[in-house]
Structures are given as C-alpha cells and as structure tokens.
Motif scaffolding. Structure first.
Motif, mmCIF file in Angstrom:
data_model
loop_
_atom_site.group_PDB
_atom_site.id
_atom_site.type_symbol
_atom_site.label_atom_id
_atom_site.label_comp_id
_atom_site.label_asym_id
_atom_site.label_seq_id
_atom_site.Cartn_x
_atom_site.Cartn_y
_atom_site.Cartn_z
ATOM 1 N N ILE A 1 0.846 -1.209 0.000
ATOM 2 C CA ILE A 1 0.000 0.000 0.000
ATOM 3 C C ILE A 1 0.878 1.255 0.000
ATOM 4 C CG2 ILE A 1 -1.703 1.344 1.319
ATOM 5 C CD1 ILE A 1 -2.700 -1.325 2.493
ATOM 6 N N VAL B 1 2.919 9.881 2.708
ATOM 7 C CA VAL B 1 1.631 9.240 2.950
ATOM 8 C C VAL B 1 1.515 8.577 4.312
ATOM 9 C CG1 VAL B 1 -0.027 7.607 2.011
ATOM 10 C CG2 VAL B 1 1.475 8.848 0.458
ATOM 11 N N GLY B 2 2.503 7.770 4.661
ATOM 12 C CA GLY B 2 2.424 7.048 5.920
ATOM 13 C C GLY B 2 3.308 5.821 5.892
ATOM 14 N N LYS B 3 3.118 4.940 6.871
ATOM 15 C CA LYS B 3 3.953 3.743 6.917
ATOM 16 C C LYS B 3 3.167 2.582 7.485
ATOM 17 C CE LYS B 3 5.703 5.110 11.425
ATOM 18 N NZ LYS B 3 6.806 5.525 12.268
ATOM 19 N N ILE B 4 3.672 1.375 7.274
ATOM 20 C CA ILE B 4 3.012 0.185 7.789
ATOM 21 C C ILE B 4 4.084 -0.790 8.249
ATOM 22 C CG2 ILE B 4 2.884 -0.973 5.527
ATOM 23 C CD1 ILE B 4 0.065 -1.957 6.431
ATOM 24 N N GLU B 5 3.792 -1.532 9.292
ATOM 25 C CA GLU B 5 4.741 -2.531 9.797
ATOM 26 C C GLU B 5 3.949 -3.683 10.366
ATOM 27 O OE1 GLU B 5 8.192 -1.265 12.199
ATOM 28 O OE2 GLU B 5 7.573 -2.781 13.651
ATOM 29 N N GLU B 6 4.342 -4.900 10.038
ATOM 30 C CA GLU B 6 3.693 -6.025 10.696
ATOM 31 C C GLU B 6 4.696 -7.108 11.021
ATOM 32 O OE1 GLU B 6 1.029 -7.252 7.240
ATOM 33 O OE2 GLU B 6 1.202 -9.142 8.328
ATOM 34 N N LEU C 1 -6.531 5.649 0.484
ATOM 35 C CA LEU C 1 -5.658 4.908 1.396
ATOM 36 C C LEU C 1 -6.469 4.084 2.394
ATOM 37 C CD1 LEU C 1 -2.677 7.057 2.640
ATOM 38 C CD2 LEU C 1 -2.612 4.871 1.435
ATOM 39 N N ASP D 1 -7.784 1.095 0.676
ATOM 40 C CA ASP D 1 -6.726 0.110 0.420
ATOM 41 C C ASP D 1 -6.353 -0.645 1.690
ATOM 42 O OD1 ASP D 1 -6.639 0.849 -2.189
ATOM 43 O OD2 ASP D 1 -4.771 1.978 -2.073
ATOM 44 N N ILE D 2 -6.272 0.081 2.787
ATOM 45 C CA ILE D 2 -5.834 -0.531 4.043
ATOM 46 C C ILE D 2 -6.930 -1.415 4.632
ATOM 47 C CG2 ILE D 2 -5.253 -0.035 6.455
ATOM 48 C CD1 ILE D 2 -3.815 2.497 5.359
ATOM 49 N N ILE E 1 -0.365 -5.942 12.983
ATOM 50 C CA ILE E 1 -0.142 -4.972 11.910
ATOM 51 C C ILE E 1 -0.395 -3.564 12.441
ATOM 52 C CG2 ILE E 1 -0.807 -4.330 9.569
ATOM 53 C CD1 ILE E 1 -2.298 -7.163 9.598
ATOM 54 N N ILE E 2 0.550 -2.672 12.187
ATOM 55 C CA ILE E 2 0.370 -1.280 12.589
ATOM 56 C C ILE E 2 0.625 -0.393 11.388
ATOM 57 C CG2 ILE E 2 1.197 0.616 14.044
ATOM 58 C CD1 ILE E 2 2.183 -1.319 16.032
ATOM 59 N N THR E 3 -0.298 0.521 11.093
ATOM 60 C CA THR E 3 -0.020 1.477 10.038
ATOM 61 C C THR E 3 -0.311 2.881 10.540
ATOM 62 O OG1 THR E 3 -0.605 2.191 7.813
ATOM 63 C CG2 THR E 3 -2.270 0.996 8.983
ATOM 64 N N THR E 4 0.516 3.824 10.100
ATOM 65 C CA THR E 4 0.372 5.213 10.521
ATOM 66 C C THR E 4 0.215 6.087 9.284
ATOM 67 O OG1 THR E 4 1.864 4.691 12.328
ATOM 68 C CG2 THR E 4 1.407 7.013 11.945
ATOM 69 N N LEU E 5 -0.815 6.920 9.282
ATOM 70 C CA LEU E 5 -1.100 7.754 8.122
ATOM 71 C C LEU E 5 -1.075 9.224 8.500
ATOM 72 C CD1 LEU E 5 -4.332 5.930 6.914
ATOM 73 C CD2 LEU E 5 -1.991 5.531 6.163
ATOM 74 N N ASN E 6 -0.660 10.055 7.529
ATOM 75 C CA ASN E 6 -0.768 11.487 7.726
ATOM 76 C C ASN E 6 -2.199 11.911 7.410
ATOM 77 O OD1 ASN E 6 2.017 11.592 8.219
ATOM 78 N ND2 ASN E 6 2.417 11.692 6.005
#
Lengths: 378, 378
Positions: A279, A308-313, B82, B85-86, B111-116
């Motif tokens: 994504i 846009v942002g970030k993701i981590e799993e 976004l 999609d997420i 799962i961790i996601t961070t968005l602006n």
C-alpha cells in the motif's frame, strides 16, 4: 457455397474464445475475421493475431450432444467482433450459409441477418507442421508450468529473448525458465520425452495457452516444435505460435549459492503481509518493502512513504537456520507475483546477504525455484 | 485525540461505499479524504464530491452485532483511497486512533499502520437542514422511481435543467420527470405528502441514491427539500445534494395525443429484438432501428449498415387496434433504456404517425409513461 446448423451454446463459447484472440485492429482487414471451414464431419474456426493462430474444431457430436450438422461443405471469413455480437444475442441454434459472393446469412427462429464476409481464399494458410515428433504433457501440468513462469518474463522489448519463456525438453524433464534479469522463475516437470531440444515461446502464446486450452482440456496436450514455430494441440483446440529466435542465457549458475540464513513461513500469510506493505510502496521506488528478522522468530515486514504514511507487521517464522541477523529490501510486487503461483502451504526463503538474490521455494516440492534480486534501499 | 475499535466487516463495507463517492481528484486535498467522527455511541463517516455529500453512521451495535466501541471521542480526516486500500487488506477488527498532530494509527493483530491525516476542523461543515418538513417514501419505491427516470436525463451540460430529474410533491402524488428533449420518462407514485413543492435533483445524486441508499435500506427514506439542497435520509445513510436552479418545462401537453395505432407486445422479447437490431445500428446514425407492421399481427424489427450487413426479425403482436399500416424509425438505444426499466411482462406502444413521438407504457400500470421521438431515416 457453405451451409450448416450449429448448436448455439457450443458456437457461442467457441466464438467468444476466438474473438478474444483476434485483434479488431489487425492491419489487414481479413485478419479481423474468423475463418469458418465446414467439412463433412466438423466445422473448424481459425483466428489469429500477430503472435499466434488458434484453430478450434467443433465436431458433429461432442459428449453425445449434436453440435454441428453440415449440409454443404465450404468456407468463409467473417468479422470476429460482429460474429461475437450476433451469436451471443441469438436465442437458439443457428443456420449459417455463405454464398459465392461471400455474403453470409445467419438464421435463428424468426431472425435473419446477412453479413458481408471476406473471400476465404485470401486468408493466410496455417503454418505447416508435421505431427510426427511431439511430446505429450498432461494439460494440468502444462498450465501450472505456464502460470508459474510466464509472470517473470521481461516487459522490455529491447531484449526480445527475455520476453519469452525458455522451454527445454530433456530425456526425463521439461524445464521452463523466465526472467527479466531482476527476478527469475525456474520450473521443472518430470516427463518422458523422445524430443531433445529447446525453444523460446513468446509470453503471449503462453498466456493464451492458459486461457484457451485451459478451458477445454482434460486430455494431454501435444507439443510440436519446428524451426520457427511451436504448436500446442489439445483435443479440440490447436495453438500455433512463432518462436523467438536467439540463444537463451544459461541460468544454472544463479541457482547454486551458499545461503547464510534459511527460514520457512506460511505462504498465504506472507503473501497477505507483503500485499499490505505494498500500500505504501510506490512503483516509482520499485515497490520497495523492507524485511528484518528480530529476536530469532519474528519476521518484520514494513514499508513507508514520507508523504503518505507507513506500515509494519510482525509474522512468526516457522523455522530459521543460519545467521539470525537479516535486513533486506525487495520489490514487493515481484514477491507477490511469486507467492501467488505457489500452491504449497509453506515457503522457504534462503538469503545470502543483503545484496544477493533471495531464493524462494515451496517446502516439499523441489521442482520450483524463484530468485528475486534485492533493491538498494539507501 | 480519538480512539475506537471497529468491526472490520462493517467498516470495510462503509469505507468502500464512501470511497466510491469521494473523488481522488478533488481540487482541495482535504476533500479527497473521509471525515471520521467518533461520538459516544457511534462513528460517523462523511465524504463528498462536487455534487453530493454522504454521511454514514456506524452505531455501537447493529442487529445485535458489536460494531464500534469508542474510547475517546474526536475526529480526523484520512485519504479515502488509502483508507479503502488498508481496510480491505486488514484481517480483523481495527483499533483506530488519531493524535493532536493528525497522525492516524490503525492496528489489527500484529499490523500497525500510521497515516498522515488532515486537520478535521478544516473539513467543510455539512449543509444545515431542518428536519421538520419531510416526506417519507418507501425506499423500494423511491429506488424504482430513480431507476425508471434517471436514464432519460440529458447528458448535455448546455441545458443544466435537463441534466436533472424533476420531482414534484403534490398532495397524493410524487411525480418525477426526466427528459433530454428526444425522449422523456414520466413516473408517478402514490404517497401522502404534507409538502407541496418541486425541485430539480442532479442525476448524479439520483444515481448515488440507487447505489448507496439502495444497499442499506428497508426502512422508508425521508426527503427534505430546502432552497438549495435536497436530503435523502435512510436509517444509516444521509445523502445531501445541491439542487439545480431554474424552471423545469411543463410536459403535460406532450402526454396527451391522439393515437392512430395501439399495439401490445411481450416486453422481454421486444427488448431482445431491439438489442439484436442494434448490432447494425451505429451511434453515428442515432442507432436507427426500423419498425413495420405487416399483415395485421407481425411486427418487423430491422436495421442495416451498407458496409457491414443487415438484420431483420419478426415478432408476433399480442394485440393491435387502429390503423395497421405502420412504418417508423426510432433510436434503438433509447428504446432499450426504456424497456430495461419496465418490470411488467407486457408493454403497450401507441403511435400517432411516423414523425410523432411514440408512447410506451407497461400494460396494467398507469403510473409510468415513456415518450420517444422518431428519427428521420431518409
């Protein structure tokens, strides 16, 4: 002159498949058409585009269902698009006739349509292929091979050789390779072959093989290779393709590496994780996804985009051996393509360092091998 | 600050619907987002495009299923694309938090996601609409009306009034009209209304009504009209639309004609026949289809293209009265649009001459009327 009655269900299906192959933009108008040949015991449909020719046979009777009844043998060529538009909207069996002026009439119930056809004598003849040296491959296996290799071909026409799939028939093996030089798919199939030769098949032909032959064949597919052509022949459908000329690079050296870290993971979970990470991985930056091993059993998948942002799993490794320090960046879309065609539940990833290709193999099946080169992420 | 946990199935469905409305190309970046407002007992989603605003409410519990659990009330705005999609790739319930810097964090399993995000205070406020004067219409009826009129609006922005559907609330009727001046759809619905006024609703709002409200509502839809806006409010979804300003032309005169020939036909058969004839009817020539009555009970549908071919079919009339000489050409695509939205089995066509509009009505239902002007075919 030509006249036959055809079962609409069979005709509709055949015309639909043919009309997907025939390009409506072919430079020669006659090549936008489908050639229909009525013989005593069958009707044959022929369609082509710049890469392949498809021949489909509708026999008088298929699985005890009356399919065609030929009253007058002959041939005609009719626009594939029109034929498709008409046949799908015709309610019942169709009587198709062609006269000497190439006017084609189709009747069904109280509906009559007349089309301007082409002179069938002007349709180019099929490639001549002697069917005396061939290899028979179970269709399911051939389709698997096609799906598991064709995704890795190069889309860059500058190196035509890499836009095709390399087939090599050995005594006990058929091996297939596709690579775009950033990733590689290598697939072997155990067969008994009296043919010992290799060729490069255009990816389009392999893709058509999947959709067209795949839908009709439970019987084996015969493969014939000539100097310039390859032919895939199933019970009712024959696919002719030109070959790509040239020498395919040897890949055996790439597959022998020493591995520093070997780990196994659940295939579907890994696929879903990489898919999520994508994504935030833009095409402009090669869909870069980062992978890291932490604390001996955790596999961390991440990506980020400053705007846009970030993701981590975090995923649990099924097993790990060798060095447990690992930090590598890969093209996520390459990994997705690969994981999608692996049917096995578990997958093994073998790493040789952050700048060396990663080896990906299904656990319990030594006939597949995939390689993906890392991307520089700094 | 904001924090809530949301059931992924409900959230996924709501975000998918919202993201279809929100334009990713909105000129103001914040309008590419969905505003999320967490209140004590619900989470509200707001999205818009240049024509409409949609507000969706996820209550704590829907049909006894736990949907949202709000820990901290607040709001944020996040890119619709976004978010979509997420959320579609997240496997389980999601914890969504937003901090004072508009950073939005979504967590699900490992799962961790961070968005602006955007500053929610900068999102434009919803139109203020007093909900004291409204008409309640069964949702099924309203959706039928929408489908049966909206197809006939004009696509030409030069006459903005005709790009909308005219709604008129009378004491016992709601009447809807759409026309592009070549064809017209007129639909009445029996209702009890304490509202007596009319407005012109943009076709886009009517189309969204069909897809968005249509999917969620079995309860009535409340309609509120203000000077510049119309609001359609169902149980969980509210659609706000601007109105088109201007005076809609009166159409009552068009519907009163003397008819020379009146006939009835099977709706589906006629639809299929016209659809087949359209194969040879090009857009360039207004999809011209010819109709002719022969021998008192045969209705002949035909079209032809000199370059390509021709088609002709004969259908049996169910009944005919008046003059049995008839020869007229119509735009086949107009007729298809009309016949597609008629649910009744039988349809009545009334003709007043080859250059006068044809009246089309379902047999046994006097609440629909369609008019199509003929095309000159010579």
């Amino acid at each position: 002159m030509m006249e036959f009655i055809v079962n609409n269900d069979f005709f509709k299906k055949a015309i639909l498949e043919m009309s997907k192959v025939v390009s409506p933009k072919a430079p020669l108008p006659i090549l936008t058409g489908i050639k229909i040949v009525a013989m005593k015991d069958c009707v044959t449909l022929i369609g082509s585009n710049s890469d392949i020719v498809i021949e489909k046979v509708l026999r008088n009777t298929i699985s005890r269902v009356k399919v065609v009844d030929v009253y007058k043998t002959g041939s005609t060529v009719v626009s594939a698009k029109l034929l498709h538009d008409i046949v799908k909207k015709f309610p019942r069996n169709i009587r198709l006739t062609a006269n000497d002026d190439h006017l084609v009439t189709m009747e069904s119930d109280e509906i009559i349509t007349t089309l301007n056809g082409f002179n069938p004598d002007e349709y180019p003849p099929l490639p001549k292929v002697a069917h005396d040296h061939y290899v028979s491959v179970p269709s399911k296996d051939l389709l698997d091979i096609a799906k598991q290799t064709v995704f890795a071909v190069s889309k860059n026409e500058a190196k035509p050789i890499l836009t095709g799939v390399h087939l090599a028939f050995q005594k006990n093996y058929l091996s297939c390779v596709a690579t775009d030089s950033h990733r590689l798919s290598f697939r072997k199939l155990k067969i008994t072959s009296n043919l010992q030769r290799s060729c490069i098949v255009p990816s389009k032909a392999f893709r058509e093989l999947i959709t067209i032959i795949g839908s009709d064949s439970t019987t084996p597919i015969d493969i014939v290779i000539t100097d310039h052509n390859v032919v895939f022949k199933s019970l009712f459908t024959t696919l002719y393709s030109r070959l790509i000329e040239g020498n395919y690079p040897s890949v055996s050296g790439l597959l022998q590496q020493e591995h520093k870290t070997i780990m196994t993971l659940n295939t579907t979970k890994l696929l879903n994780g990489v898919d999520r990470a994508c994504i935030f991985a833009s095409e402009r930056r090669n869909h870069t996804i980062h992978f890291e091993v932490k604390g001996n059993s955790n596999f961390i998948i991440s990506s980020n985009s400053t705007e846009v942002g970030k993701i981590e799993e975090t995923q649990k490794l099924n097993s790990i051996s060798g060095e447990t320090e690992l930090n590598i960046s890969l093209d996520g879309s390459f990994l997705i393509d690969t994981l999608k065609v692996i049917k096995e539940e578990e997958v093994r990833l073998s790493f040789s360092g952050s700048m060396r290709p990663v080896l990906i193999e299904p656990v319990g099946n030594d006939l597949h091998t995939y390689l993906i080169s890392p991307v520089r992420s700094y």
